[in-house]
Scaffold this active site. Sequence first.
Site, PDB file in Angstrom:
ATOM      1  N   ASP A   1       0.851  -1.190   0.000  1.00 25.63           N
ATOM      2  CA  ASP A   1       0.000   0.000   0.000  1.00 25.63           C
ATOM      3  C   ASP A   1       0.887   1.241   0.000  1.00 25.63           C
ATOM      4  OD1 ASP A   1      -2.962   1.041   0.697  1.00 25.63           O
ATOM      5  OD2 ASP A   1      -1.482   2.267   1.756  1.00 25.63           O
TER       6      ASP A   1
ATOM      7  N   TYR B   1       3.364   9.873  -0.772  1.00 29.13           N
ATOM      8  CA  TYR B   1       4.434   9.331   0.071  1.00 29.13           C
ATOM      9  C   TYR B   1       5.819   9.549  -0.559  1.00 29.13           C
ATOM     10  CZ  TYR B   1       0.582   6.708   2.339  1.00 29.13           C
ATOM     11  OH  TYR B   1      -0.589   6.339   2.959  1.00 29.13           O
TER      12      TYR B   1
ATOM     13  N   LYS C   1      -2.494   5.892  -4.538  1.00 32.15           N
ATOM     14  CA  LYS C   1      -3.585   6.832  -4.239  1.00 32.15           C
ATOM     15  C   LYS C   1      -3.393   8.149  -4.971  1.00 32.15           C
ATOM     16  CE  LYS C   1      -3.511   4.801   0.396  1.00 32.15           C
ATOM     17  NZ  LYS C   1      -2.113   4.666   0.822  1.00 32.15           N
TER      18      LYS C   1
ATOM     19  N   HIS D   1      -7.310   9.764  -2.120  1.00 37.24           N
ATOM     20  CA  HIS D   1      -6.618   9.699  -0.829  1.00 37.24           C
ATOM     21  C   HIS D   1      -7.434  10.337   0.304  1.00 37.24           C
ATOM     22  CE1 HIS D   1      -2.289   9.305   0.852  1.00 37.24           C
ATOM     23  NE2 HIS D   1      -3.155   9.165   1.822  1.00 37.24           N
TER      24      HIS D   1
END
Length: 278
Positions: free
Chosen positions: A46, A51, A76, A109
Amino acid sequence: MSQVPRIPLNDGNSIPQLGFGVFLVQPDEAERIVSDALEAGYRHIDTAAIYGNEVGVGRAIAASGIPRDELFITTKLANPDQGTRSAHDAIDLSLAKLQLDKVDLYLIHWPTPARDLYVESWQAMEQIRDDGKTTSIGVSNFQIPHLDRLLAETETVPAVNQIELHPTFQQREIRAWGVEHDMRIESWGPLGQGKYDLFGLAPITAAATAHGVTPAQIVIRWHLQSGLIVFPKSNSVDRIRENFDVFGFELSGEELAAIDALEADNRVGGHPDVVGNA
Ligand code: NDP
């Protein structure tokens, strides 16, 4: 054959119930850490555009030699990329970074309700799925009014809603919405993100002692036996292995009930009404 059960999704796809999350995994460490996770047996990763570590995740996947159909990769849509055109550009960039033709699951997200772009973004997600760039589509951090609006205004019930969920914050109302509408729940921050003394709570330490396992393993087992999809994060290879080693014991009904009783409305992460609205 992996010992990780697969959970059926509402679109005919299925997802490994236990995976590995990479929030706060630094970009320059992501390849090594995800390689450690794949080596330990995880097949579900994930990540998220925000990120900043999709390149490292992609390198670890490529280097692993694991057949693509044995992997389940989620990424996401970042908040600034909501909206039709930018969503299409965003998935293309994520796929390039991940070195993949398609992901298995693509999520919005955060709802960022004040920007009022999530319905338009969801319709873009439907198109992205129809274009073959993801198998399944879902949402993250959506509250019931946001889910109700998707139900009323679009064609697709999200396959999953990925929400903050741990023993002192159990999100029972959104879970009930999921049961009613055939939407699975993914627990983010499943270990409370290390932000409170989850591992010192009496029902968890008692179960850990009884089964001869760690408190983290008890908490992961609670998520699994509660029907939730879970992907704890760790930078440590020992804890990566520990968090995957949860199929040799089972919590009793009494142990599950004692952990259920820890509910305390204890949100430790950002609130979906405000994150990303600025
Ligand atoms: P977690 O609840 O998984 O907690 C991670 C923390 O727990 C880290 O500090 C880690 O430290 C520690 N930890 C991990 N395993 C153990 C263990 N066995 N014993 C003791 N400590 C341990 O938090 P996350 O926020 O990472 O949530 C999991 C995943 O959920 C994320 O990685 C991300 O994929 C997703 N997520 C999604 C969000 C969203 O908005 N959709 C928001 C937040 C997360 P160490 O690394 O040192 O082991």
